[in-house]
Design a protein around this motif. Structure first.
Motif, PDB file in Angstrom:
ATOM      1  N   UNK A  42       0.833  -1.190   0.000  1.00  0.00           N
ATOM      2  CA  UNK A  42       0.000   0.000   0.000  1.00  0.00           C
ATOM      3  C   UNK A  42       0.872   1.245   0.000  1.00  0.00           C
ATOM      4  N   UNK A  43       0.308   2.317  -0.498  1.00  0.00           N
ATOM      5  CA  UNK A  43       1.020   3.593  -0.512  1.00  0.00           C
ATOM      6  C   UNK A  43       0.980   4.205   0.883  1.00  0.00           C
ATOM      7  N   UNK A  89      -3.343  -2.951  -2.023  1.00  0.00           N
ATOM      8  CA  UNK A  89      -3.507  -4.157  -2.834  1.00  0.00           C
ATOM      9  C   UNK A  89      -3.104  -5.356  -1.992  1.00  0.00           C
ATOM     10  N   UNK A  90      -3.921  -6.396  -2.029  1.00  0.00           N
ATOM     11  CA  UNK A  90      -3.613  -7.622  -1.303  1.00  0.00           C
ATOM     12  C   UNK A  90      -4.036  -8.845  -2.097  1.00  0.00           C
ATOM     13  N   UNK A  91      -3.217  -9.893  -2.064  1.00  0.00           N
ATOM     14  CA  UNK A  91      -3.538 -11.178  -2.688  1.00  0.00           C
ATOM     15  C   UNK A  91      -3.556 -12.223  -1.579  1.00  0.00           C
ATOM     16  N   UNK A 139     -13.644  -0.035  -2.801  1.00  0.00           N
ATOM     17  CA  UNK A 139     -12.929  -1.286  -2.616  1.00  0.00           C
ATOM     18  C   UNK A 139     -13.510  -2.339  -3.546  1.00  0.00           C
ATOM     19  N   UNK A 140     -12.752  -3.438  -3.721  1.00  0.00           N
ATOM     20  CA  UNK A 140     -13.224  -4.550  -4.542  1.00  0.00           C
ATOM     21  C   UNK A 140     -12.529  -5.824  -4.098  1.00  0.00           C
ATOM     22  N   UNK A 141     -13.315  -6.936  -3.972  1.00  0.00           N
ATOM     23  CA  UNK A 141     -12.813  -8.284  -3.753  1.00  0.00           C
ATOM     24  C   UNK A 141     -13.022  -9.073  -5.037  1.00  0.00           C
ATOM     25  N   UNK A 142     -11.970  -9.705  -5.560  1.00  0.00           N
ATOM     26  CA  UNK A 142     -12.103 -10.643  -6.673  1.00  0.00           C
ATOM     27  C   UNK A 142     -11.797 -12.027  -6.111  1.00  0.00           C
ATOM     28  N   UNK A 143     -12.795 -12.894  -6.054  1.00  0.00           N
ATOM     29  CA  UNK A 143     -12.665 -14.186  -5.384  1.00  0.00           C
ATOM     30  C   UNK A 143     -12.842 -15.314  -6.394  1.00  0.00           C
ATOM     31  N   UNK A 144     -11.916 -16.296  -6.325  1.00  0.00           N
ATOM     32  CA  UNK A 144     -11.964 -17.485  -7.176  1.00  0.00           C
ATOM     33  C   UNK A 144     -11.938 -18.723  -6.270  1.00  0.00           C
ATOM     34  N   UNK A 145     -12.750 -19.704  -6.607  1.00  0.00           N
ATOM     35  CA  UNK A 145     -12.815 -20.927  -5.828  1.00  0.00           C
ATOM     36  C   UNK A 145     -12.654 -22.121  -6.754  1.00  0.00           C
ATOM     37  N   UNK A 146     -11.734 -23.027  -6.383  1.00  0.00           N
ATOM     38  CA  UNK A 146     -11.513 -24.256  -7.138  1.00  0.00           C
ATOM     39  C   UNK A 146     -11.240 -25.362  -6.135  1.00  0.00           C
ATOM     40  N   UNK A 147     -12.178 -26.309  -6.034  1.00  0.00           N
ATOM     41  CA  UNK A 147     -12.091 -27.415  -5.074  1.00  0.00           C
ATOM     42  C   UNK A 147     -11.904 -26.855  -3.661  1.00  0.00           C
ATOM     43  N   UNK A 148     -10.778 -27.110  -3.029  1.00  0.00           N
ATOM     44  CA  UNK A 148     -10.568 -26.671  -1.651  1.00  0.00           C
ATOM     45  C   UNK A 148      -9.672 -25.450  -1.545  1.00  0.00           C
ATOM     46  N   UNK A 166      -8.833 -18.226  -3.842  1.00  0.00           N
ATOM     47  CA  UNK A 166      -7.865 -17.170  -4.130  1.00  0.00           C
ATOM     48  C   UNK A 166      -8.607 -15.837  -4.234  1.00  0.00           C
ATOM     49  N   UNK A 167      -7.990 -14.804  -3.684  1.00  0.00           N
ATOM     50  CA  UNK A 167      -8.633 -13.495  -3.650  1.00  0.00           C
ATOM     51  C   UNK A 167      -7.644 -12.395  -4.007  1.00  0.00           C
ATOM     52  N   UNK A 168      -8.197 -11.370  -4.620  1.00  0.00           N
ATOM     53  CA  UNK A 168      -7.485 -10.105  -4.799  1.00  0.00           C
ATOM     54  C   UNK A 168      -8.320  -9.022  -4.155  1.00  0.00           C
ATOM     55  N   UNK A 169      -7.707  -8.254  -3.258  1.00  0.00           N
ATOM     56  CA  UNK A 169      -8.386  -7.119  -2.625  1.00  0.00           C
ATOM     57  C   UNK A 169      -7.671  -5.841  -3.027  1.00  0.00           C
ATOM     58  N   UNK A 170      -8.442  -4.814  -3.355  1.00  0.00           N
ATOM     59  CA  UNK A 170      -7.863  -3.519  -3.695  1.00  0.00           C
ATOM     60  C   UNK A 170      -8.819  -2.424  -3.237  1.00  0.00           C
ATOM     61  N   UNK A 171      -8.243  -1.347  -2.693  1.00  0.00           N
ATOM     62  CA  UNK A 171      -9.027  -0.182  -2.269  1.00  0.00           C
ATOM     63  C   UNK A 171      -8.325   1.082  -2.724  1.00  0.00           C
TER      64      UNK A 171
END
Length: 554
Positions: free
Chosen positions: A428-429, A436-438, A508-517, A520-525
Motif C-alpha cells: 500500500x502507498x 492491494x492484497x492477494x 474497494x473490490x474483492x475478486x474471489x476465485x474458488x476451485x475445489x478446496x 484465491x482473492x485479490x483485494x484492492x481499495x
C-alpha cells in the motif's frame, strides 16, 4: 467350355497400353527426380523441453528457376523460433543448390511429427519427408542439488524517461528569471554609480569642466550654456548655503546670500555677491528674453563662476563632526534602502514570472496537470510508471502491480490452525491512497466453504479495524484466460482519527476465485476522488490470470 480367359489385343489397344505404360514410367521418373531435387534433414530426433532443432532443406534448381521455401508456422506442432537466410552452394551438376535452415522447438513434452513441407521449384511442388521428434522433460535433481534462499527485494531505479517534458517547462522559466535578474542587477549597478556621493565643490568643478568640453558657444546655444553655468552654483549652494537654492528666483537667492553675509554665517564679500547677481541677471535675459551676451562675455562668466565657487568654499566654515556623521548616516541609509529595494524587486519579479508561467500552463494543460507537475502526485506517478508482473501462491495468481507485493503474516484463530493454510501478499502507498492484497486459503478436502461467508468475515474484520462498507454489490468476473470468479465491490469509509472524527472515503473490490478446496482473492481499495487510484485499480483487476493447478504441480 474353356474357363481360361483370353485377351485379344488389337494394334490400337496395344498402342494405348504401351503409351499408358510409358506415361506411368515417365511420371514415376519425374517424381523420383523431383524427390532427388529436395532433401530435408534434422540434427536431432530427441530434445529437452525448449531446446532447438535445426531443420535444413536443400533444393536443386536450374538457372532461372524460382524456389519458394515454407514460411510461417507450417511446422506445427513445433514452433518456428528463427528462420535463417537462404544460403547457396555449388553443385556437381550445372544446377544451383539452395539451402534453407529453420530453428524449431516445443515447450511441452511428448512425441511429435514434423509434417511434410512443400517447396516450389519453378512450376513444380515438391514435398519433404516427415520426421518423428521426441521432446523430453527436464529431470530435476532435488536430492543432490541444494535449495537457495529467497532473494531479497531489489528496488528498481526510478524511471526518468519523461525528463524532457519537465525541461520544456523549466528551461523557459529559468531563462526568463535569469534575464530578469541580469537586467535588475545591471540597473542597480547604474543607480549605485549614479548615487555615489561626490562632495559639492568637486561636483561643481566637474560640471564646469564638462561644460568646457561642449561646443555650445560656437553653436550659439547660449540658453543651454547659461543654464548649466548657473545650475553649477545653485547645486553647490543647495547643499552648503541655502537648501532651496535650486527653486529660488535670482532676487530670492541674492537676498538670502546678503542675509547670510549680514548674519556672519558666511564670510562673503560684496564683490562676490555683486558678481553672482550680474551673472544671474544676464542668464535670465539669455534664457527668458533670448538676448545674446556680448562677444567674449560668456567665457568671462565661466571663469567668474569658477572663482565664485572657490571663494565660497573659502568663506564657508568647516563642517562639524555632527554634520559629517549625518552625511555618513545618510549614505548608509541610502545604501540599505537600495539593497532592500533590490531584494523586493527581485523577489517580486521572480514571483511574477512564476505566476505568469503557471497561468500559461493552466491555460494550455489545465489546472490538474500543473498542480501535479508542481506539487507531485504519488498515485499518478505509480499509474504511469513501470509495473511489475508476478505470480503469488500455489496455484499461482498472476497480477500486475505498480510495486511488488510482499509476503504478509496471516493471523489465524486457534481452532483454524493446522486445518487451514493461509498466505497473503500485500502493498500500500503511504498515506494509504491505494492498497492491494492477494490472499490464498487452502481448506481440508471435502470442507464445505462458502465464498459469501468468507467475504462477510473479512468485512467484519475490516470494520473492527475502523473500515465500514457502506455499499456492497456483487457480480460475476472473468479473467483474460477464462477463469471465472465473483467480484464484490462498493464504497466505504475509514476512520483516520477517532478523536478528531476524521473520516476518509474510498472504494474497494474483492475478486474471489474458488476451485475445489482452494480460494484465491485479490483485494484492492482506493480513494473515490482520485482518478489515478481508480485507474490503478482497473488495471490491476484486468491483469489477473490464474494458473492451472495441474501446471503448478507439473
Amino acid at each position: 467350355m474353356n474357363n481360361n480367359l483370353t485377351y485379344i489385343t488389337t494394334p490400337k489397344n496395344a498402342i494405348l497400353r504401351a503409351l499408358s505404360l510409358f506415361l506411368l514410367l515417365f511420371i514415376s521418373s519425374l517424381q523420383v527426380q523431383a524427390q532427388d531435387d529436395v532433401r530435408a534433414t534434422i540434427d536431432s530426433t530427441s530434445i529437452l523441453i525448449g531446446q532447438q532443432i535445426n531443420y535444413t532443406i536443400e533444393a536443386l534448381a536450374n538457372d532461372g528457376e524460382a524456389v519458394i521455401f515454407p514460411e510461417g508456422q507450417t511446422f506445427s506442432p513445433l514452433e518456428v523460433i528463427e528462420s535463417y537466410a537462404i544460403d547457396t552452394a555449388s553443385s556437381t551438376s550445372a544446377r544451383m543448390k539452395l539451402i534453407k535452415k529453420y530453428g524449431l522447438t516445443q515447450f511441452d513434452s511428448g512425441r511429435y511429427v514434423i509434417p511434410k513441407q512443400k517447396v516450389i521449384i519453378g512450376t513444380r511442388t515438391v514435398e519433404t519427408d516427415t520426421f518423428l521428434i521426441e521432446v523430453n522433460n527436464v529431470i530435476l535433481d532435488t536430492v543432490n542439488q541444494g535449495l537457495y534462499d529467497i532473494k531479497p527485494i531489489i528496488d528498481l531505479p526510478r524511471d526518468y524517461s519523461n525528463w524532457w517534458k519537465y525541461l520544456l517547462w523549466i528551461i523557459p522559466v529559468v531563462v526568463a528569471i535569469s534575464l530578469f535578474l541580469w537586467w535588475l542587477l545591471r540597473r542597480n549597478k547604474k543607480q549605485k554609480e549614479a548615487e555615489q556621493y561626490i562632495p559639492p565643490f568637486e561636483q561643481a568643478m566637474a560640471t564646469l569642466t564638462a561644460l568646457d568640453s561642449k561646443n555650445l558657444i560656437a553653436e550659439a546655444k547660449y540658453k543651454e550654456y547659461y543654464s548649466v553655468l548657473t545650475d553649477a552654483i545653485r547645486r553647490y549652494y543647495e547643499e552648503k548655503v541655502y537648501d532651496r537654492s535650486m527653486e529660488s528666483t535670482t532676487d530670492e537667492l541674492i537676498a538670502r546670500l546678503e542675509m547670510e553675509r549680514a548674519s556672519g554665517h558666511i564670510d562673503f564679500s560684496k564683490h562676490t555677491i555683486a558678481s553672482i547677481k550680474d551673472i544671474f541677471k544676464r542668464a535670465d535675459l539669455v534664457k527668458f528674453a533670448r538676448v545674446n551676451p556680448p562677444e567674449g562675455k560668456a567665457q568671462a562668466d565661466r571663469l567668474a563662476v569658477e572663482d565664485i565657487v572657490k571663494q565660497t568654499r573659502e568663506a564657508l566654515p568647516p563642517p562639524t563632526v555632527e554634520e559629517l556623521m549625518m552625511q555618513e548616516d545618510y549614505r548608509e541609509a541610502l545604501s540599505r534602502k537600495r539593497k532592500r529595494k533590490l531584494w523586493l524587486s527581485g523577489i517580486g519579479g521572480i514571483l511574477a514570472i512564476l505566476l505568469l508561467a503557471t497561468g500559461i500552463g493552466i491555460a494550455i494543460k489545465g489546472y490538474s496537470e500543473v498542480k501535479d507537475f508542481v506539487f507531485g502526485n504519488m498515485t499518478r506517478e505509480l499509474a504511469e510508471g513501470n509495473w511489475i508482473t508476478s505470480e503469488y501462491g500455489i496455484p499461482s495468481m498472476v497480477v500486475s502491480t505498480p510495486k511488488v507485493l510482499t509476503r504478509q503474516e496471516v493471523p489465524l484463530p486457534p481452532e483454524a490452525q493446522g486445518k487451514i493454510e493461509a498466505t497473503a501478499f500485500g502493498w500500500q502507498t503511504f498515506p494509504a491512497n491505494v492498497t492491494i492484497g492477494v490472499y490464498q486459503f487452502k481448506f481440508p478436502k471435502g470442507a464445505d466453504v462458502k465464498v459469501e461467508q468468507l467475504i462477510s468475515s473479512q468485512l467484519a474484520m475490516f470494520e473492527a479495524n475502523g473500515f465500514s462498507a457502506d455499499i456492497l454489490k456483487s457480480e460475476k468476473f472473468a479473467t483474460p484466460n477464462g477463469a471465472e470468479g465473483i467480484k464484490t465491490f462498493g464504497s466505504g469509509s475509514q476512520v483516520i482519527d477517532q478523536e478528531k472524527g476524521t473520516v476518509d472515503a474510498g472504494e474497494y473490490a474483492f475478486i474471489t476465485f474458488q476451485a475445489e478446496n482452494v480460494i484465491q482473492q485479490l483485494f484492492i481499495s482506493w480513494h473515490d476522488e482520485d482518478p489515478y487510484g481508480k485507474e490503478i485499480a482497473e488495471r490491476v483487476m484486468q491483469s489477473i490470470e490464474l494458473q492451472a493447478k495441474e501446471k503448478e504441480e507439473n
